[in-house]
Design an enzyme around this catalytic site. Structure first.
Site, short mmCIF file in Angstrom:
data_model
loop_
_atom_site.label_atom_id
_atom_site.label_comp_id
_atom_site.label_asym_id
_atom_site.label_seq_id
_atom_site.Cartn_x
_atom_site.Cartn_y
_atom_site.Cartn_z
NE ARG A 18 13.93 -50.72 14.88
CZ ARG A 18 14.75 -51.63 15.37
NH1 ARG A 18 16.02 -51.33 15.58
NH2 ARG A 18 14.30 -52.82 15.68
CG ASP A 21 11.24 -49.29 10.11
OD1 ASP A 21 11.14 -50.53 10.02
OD2 ASP A 21 10.69 -48.62 10.99
NE ARG A 23 21.58 -49.36 8.60
CZ ARG A 23 22.17 -48.51 9.46
NH1 ARG A 23 22.98 -47.59 9.00
NH2 ARG A 23 21.95 -48.60 10.75
N GLY A 51 34.89 -50.36 17.34
CA GLY A 51 35.45 -50.42 18.68
C GLY A 51 34.96 -49.30 19.59
CD GLU A 85 19.83 -42.41 17.53
OE1 GLU A 85 19.08 -41.96 16.64
OE2 GLU A 85 20.69 -43.28 17.30
#
Length: 158
Positions: A18, A21, A23, A51, A85
């Site tokens: 997530r 939380d 990154r 894209g 995921e």
């Protein structure tokens, strides 16, 4: 003759997390450590092309990985992307022998297995959106139970 049904394994590791939380802290350190060891790691911010459709690209990357590391954090279950995921990861674990390693980052493993606290709140919100008996929500709950039952690392700080 090579089998066309066997997926090509491109990535050594797929990281599921997530973003809000982890990154800008834990993930950066983990990704850097893996990269320094020459481990080709899929992180959406690094590998996702502009894209490109996000959902299919993420699912394909999971299929093309040798292993997955799921970083369960406080708000992981609030994201339907993260839940998709983890469901795909657990499906690939069963069908393609994907190795799966959970990291419980500032959450208890039991909170993931049998949704408690923030995970329970998140699942209640998903149930209200998709329906309490939604196949999607049932799949997510089962994936959390299965992944949360795996032996992994439990990190509270740092």
């Amino acid at each position: 003759m090579a089998s066309s049904s066997k997926p090509k394994r491109i990535y050594h590791v797929f990281l599921s997390f997530r973003g809000t939380d982890v990154r800008n802290n834990f993930l950066v350190h983990l990704y850097t450590a893996l990269d320094m060891k020459g481990i080709y790691t899929y992180v959406d911010s690094e590998e996702l092309r502009k894209g490109e459709k996000i959902g299919p690209a993420l699912m394909k990357a999971i299929e093309e990985s040798h292993m997955a590391v799921i970083i369960f954090s406080e708000d992981y279950a609030s994201s339907s992307w993260c839940l998709e995921e983890v469901a795909k990861i657990m499906e690939c674990k069963e069908e393609r022998n994907l190795m799966v390693f959970p990291v419980f980052y500032k959450v208890e493993p039991r909170e993931v297995r049998t949704p408690r606290e923030r995970y329970r709140e998140a699942m209640v919100k998903h149930e209200s959106k998709f329906g309490e008996n939604s196949d999607k929500v049932k799949r997510w709950k089962q994936a959390l139970l299965d992944a949360g039952s795996l032996s992994g690392w439990h990190l509270q700080d740092g």
